[in-house]
Write a protein that holds these residues in place. Sequence first.
Motif, PDB file in Angstrom:
ATOM      1  N   ARG A  23       0.845  -1.201   0.000  1.00 51.50           N
ATOM      2  CA  ARG A  23       0.000   0.000   0.000  1.00 51.50           C
ATOM      3  C   ARG A  23       0.881   1.252   0.000  1.00 51.50           C
ATOM      4  O   ARG A  23       1.717   1.439   0.890  1.00 51.50           O
ATOM      5  N   ALA A  24       0.687   2.114  -0.964  1.00 48.94           N
ATOM      6  CA  ALA A  24       1.424   3.385  -0.979  1.00 48.94           C
ATOM      7  C   ALA A  24       1.046   4.183   0.254  1.00 48.94           C
ATOM      8  O   ALA A  24      -0.104   4.154   0.704  1.00 48.94           O
ATOM      9  N   ALA A  25       2.019   4.847   0.835  1.00 53.39           N
ATOM     10  CA  ALA A  25       1.767   5.636   2.043  1.00 53.39           C
ATOM     11  C   ALA A  25       0.638   6.629   1.776  1.00 53.39           C
ATOM     12  O   ALA A  25       0.609   7.300   0.746  1.00 53.39           O
ATOM     13  N   THR A  26      -0.292   6.710   2.710  1.00 52.67           N
ATOM     14  CA  THR A  26      -1.454   7.579   2.538  1.00 52.67           C
ATOM     15  C   THR A  26      -1.221   8.976   3.083  1.00 52.67           C
ATOM     16  O   THR A  26      -2.056   9.851   2.921  1.00 52.67           O
ATOM     17  N   GLY A  27      -0.110   9.157   3.748  1.00 50.61           N
ATOM     18  CA  GLY A  27       0.259  10.464   4.288  1.00 50.61           C
ATOM     19  C   GLY A  27       1.726  10.705   3.976  1.00 50.61           C
ATOM     20  O   GLY A  27       2.355   9.921   3.275  1.00 50.61           O
ATOM     21  N   PRO A  28       2.290  11.770   4.491  1.00 47.07           N
ATOM     22  CA  PRO A  28       3.695  12.043   4.226  1.00 47.07           C
ATOM     23  C   PRO A  28       4.584  10.960   4.833  1.00 47.07           C
ATOM     24  O   PRO A  28       4.288  10.417   5.895  1.00 47.07           O
ATOM     25  N   GLN A  44      -3.537   6.335   8.353  1.00 44.72           N
ATOM     26  CA  GLN A  44      -4.605   7.335   8.280  1.00 44.72           C
ATOM     27  C   GLN A  44      -4.444   8.114   6.986  1.00 44.72           C
ATOM     28  O   GLN A  44      -3.398   8.712   6.742  1.00 44.72           O
ATOM     29  N   ARG A  45      -5.443   8.131   6.162  1.00 48.35           N
ATOM     30  CA  ARG A  45      -5.364   8.866   4.896  1.00 48.35           C
ATOM     31  C   ARG A  45      -5.100  10.338   5.178  1.00 48.35           C
ATOM     32  O   ARG A  45      -5.851  10.985   5.894  1.00 48.35           O
ATOM     33  N   GLY A  46      -4.002  10.853   4.636  1.00 49.61           N
ATOM     34  CA  GLY A  46      -3.634  12.249   4.809  1.00 49.61           C
ATOM     35  C   GLY A  46      -3.103  12.578   6.195  1.00 49.61           C
ATOM     36  O   GLY A  46      -2.792  13.726   6.486  1.00 49.61           O
ATOM     37  N   GLY A  47      -2.999  11.587   7.057  1.00 46.74           N
ATOM     38  CA  GLY A  47      -2.528  11.818   8.425  1.00 46.74           C
ATOM     39  C   GLY A  47      -1.036  12.098   8.455  1.00 46.74           C
ATOM     40  O   GLY A  47      -0.302  11.804   7.514  1.00 46.74           O
ATOM     41  N   PRO A  48      -0.561  12.693   9.539  1.00 48.65           N
ATOM     42  CA  PRO A  48       0.861  13.006   9.650  1.00 48.65           C
ATOM     43  C   PRO A  48       1.718  11.749   9.804  1.00 48.65           C
ATOM     44  O   PRO A  48       1.274  10.753  10.368  1.00 48.65           O
ATOM     45  N   PHE A  49       2.937  11.811   9.298  1.00 53.53           N
ATOM     46  CA  PHE A  49       3.861  10.688   9.376  1.00 53.53           C
ATOM     47  C   PHE A  49       4.022  10.207  10.811  1.00 53.53           C
ATOM     48  O   PHE A  49       4.036   9.014  11.087  1.00 53.53           O
ATOM     49  N   GLU A  50       4.143  11.147  11.734  1.00 58.54           N
ATOM     50  CA  GLU A  50       4.463  10.808  13.119  1.00 58.54           C
ATOM     51  C   GLU A  50       3.365  10.012  13.824  1.00 58.54           C
ATOM     52  O   GLU A  50       3.644   9.216  14.710  1.00 58.54           O
ATOM     53  N   THR A  51       2.099  10.224  13.467  1.00 64.44           N
ATOM     54  CA  THR A  51       1.014   9.560  14.189  1.00 64.44           C
ATOM     55  C   THR A  51      -0.016   8.873  13.296  1.00 64.44           C
ATOM     56  O   THR A  51      -0.896   8.189  13.806  1.00 64.44           O
ATOM     57  N   GLY A  52       0.075   9.018  11.984  1.00 63.11           N
ATOM     58  CA  GLY A  52      -0.930   8.466  11.077  1.00 63.11           C
ATOM     59  C   GLY A  52      -1.024   6.954  11.116  1.00 63.11           C
ATOM     60  O   GLY A  52      -2.010   6.378  10.681  1.00 63.11           O
ATOM     61  N   TRP A  53      -0.003   6.290  11.630  1.00 63.73           N
ATOM     62  CA  TRP A  53       0.013   4.828  11.723  1.00 63.73           C
ATOM     63  C   TRP A  53      -0.574   4.325  13.046  1.00 63.73           C
ATOM     64  O   TRP A  53      -0.849   3.136  13.193  1.00 63.73           O
ATOM     65  N   MET A  54      -0.768   5.206  14.007  1.00 61.38           N
ATOM     66  CA  MET A  54      -1.217   4.782  15.332  1.00 61.38           C
ATOM     67  C   MET A  54      -2.674   4.328  15.294  1.00 61.38           C
ATOM     68  O   MET A  54      -3.445   4.738  14.436  1.00 61.38           O
ATOM     69  N   ASP A 121      15.330   3.119  24.297  1.00 59.17           N
ATOM     70  CA  ASP A 121      15.157   4.568  24.219  1.00 59.17           C
ATOM     71  C   ASP A 121      14.379   5.032  22.991  1.00 59.17           C
ATOM     72  O   ASP A 121      14.171   6.228  22.812  1.00 59.17           O
ATOM     73  N   GLU A 122      13.950   4.102  22.127  1.00 54.54           N
ATOM     74  CA  GLU A 122      13.193   4.560  20.959  1.00 54.54           C
ATOM     75  C   GLU A 122      11.830   5.054  21.406  1.00 54.54           C
ATOM     76  O   GLU A 122      11.281   4.609  22.417  1.00 54.54           O
ATOM     77  N   GLU A 123      11.280   5.978  20.653  1.00 58.73           N
ATOM     78  CA  GLU A 123      10.068   6.678  21.064  1.00 58.73           C
ATOM     79  C   GLU A 123       8.893   5.759  21.372  1.00 58.73           C
ATOM     80  O   GLU A 123       8.106   6.005  22.282  1.00 58.73           O
ATOM     81  N   PHE A 124       8.751   4.696  20.628  1.00 58.92           N
ATOM     82  CA  PHE A 124       7.595   3.831  20.801  1.00 58.92           C
ATOM     83  C   PHE A 124       7.968   2.465  21.392  1.00 58.92           C
ATOM     84  O   PHE A 124       7.347   1.447  21.071  1.00 58.92           O
ATOM     85  N   ALA A 125       8.964   2.447  22.273  1.00 56.29           N
ATOM     86  CA  ALA A 125       9.396   1.206  22.915  1.00 56.29           C
ATOM     87  C   ALA A 125       8.239   0.516  23.636  1.00 56.29           C
ATOM     88  O   ALA A 125       8.172  -0.716  23.686  1.00 56.29           O
ATOM     89  N   ARG A 126       7.299   1.292  24.167  1.00 52.95           N
ATOM     90  CA  ARG A 126       6.168   0.684  24.871  1.00 52.95           C
ATOM     91  C   ARG A 126       5.339  -0.195  23.934  1.00 52.95           C
ATOM     92  O   ARG A 126       4.735  -1.180  24.366  1.00 52.95           O
ATOM     93  N   GLU A 127       5.300   0.142  22.654  1.00 52.51           N
ATOM     94  CA  GLU A 127       4.587  -0.700  21.688  1.00 52.51           C
ATOM     95  C   GLU A 127       5.326  -2.023  21.490  1.00 52.51           C
ATOM     96  O   GLU A 127       4.711  -3.079  21.368  1.00 52.51           O
TER      97      GLU A 127
END
Length: 168
Positions: A23-28, A44-54, A121-127
């Motif tokens: 799937r081509a990225a739907t956001g930046p 998330q279609r058009g969502g920001p790179f940082e959170t569009g996948w959450m 120390d990565e930002e989403f280590a809790r995931e």
Amino acid sequence: AAQMAPLVSAAGMVEWVFVNASRAATGPADPKIPSGEGFEWWGQRGGPFETGWMAGPSQYDGLDATLAPLLKLKPVGVVGFSQGGGVAALVDSRWAAFFSAVESRDLRRRDTPSFHSWDLDEEFARECVSVASYFSNKQVHHHKEGHNVPRDRALVQAFAAFVAAQHS
């Protein structure tokens, strides 16, 4: 596939089939990825790179379509990085390996032998911790290379030993 080269080389005689998100990225995309070369398993279609996948923003839009072909493969083992790790956690196999895996929908408790690696120390280590919590028969390894597939020699050797043990 290129980021897996040290791990694949160390693992030896295993047939590897690499599957990238279709799937081509739907956001930046990440600024390091050239325009038009970003792909995702869900987003998330058009969502920001940082959170569009959450989970909240994306509602896992696209996951069903990108997951379906993988389920047909019936692999012996699966390996996934980031979103690919979240997807790999949904595929039935005899063993699994995850690098900086993020949560995906419909995770379930499993006793599949698994290998988990992430930077504390990565930002989403809790995931990553959450994905690992679904696997009762697991090895957990940490590194200091950020949200990347690690190249640390000791970790690469641990991965190779894990894969070899699954094929013995």
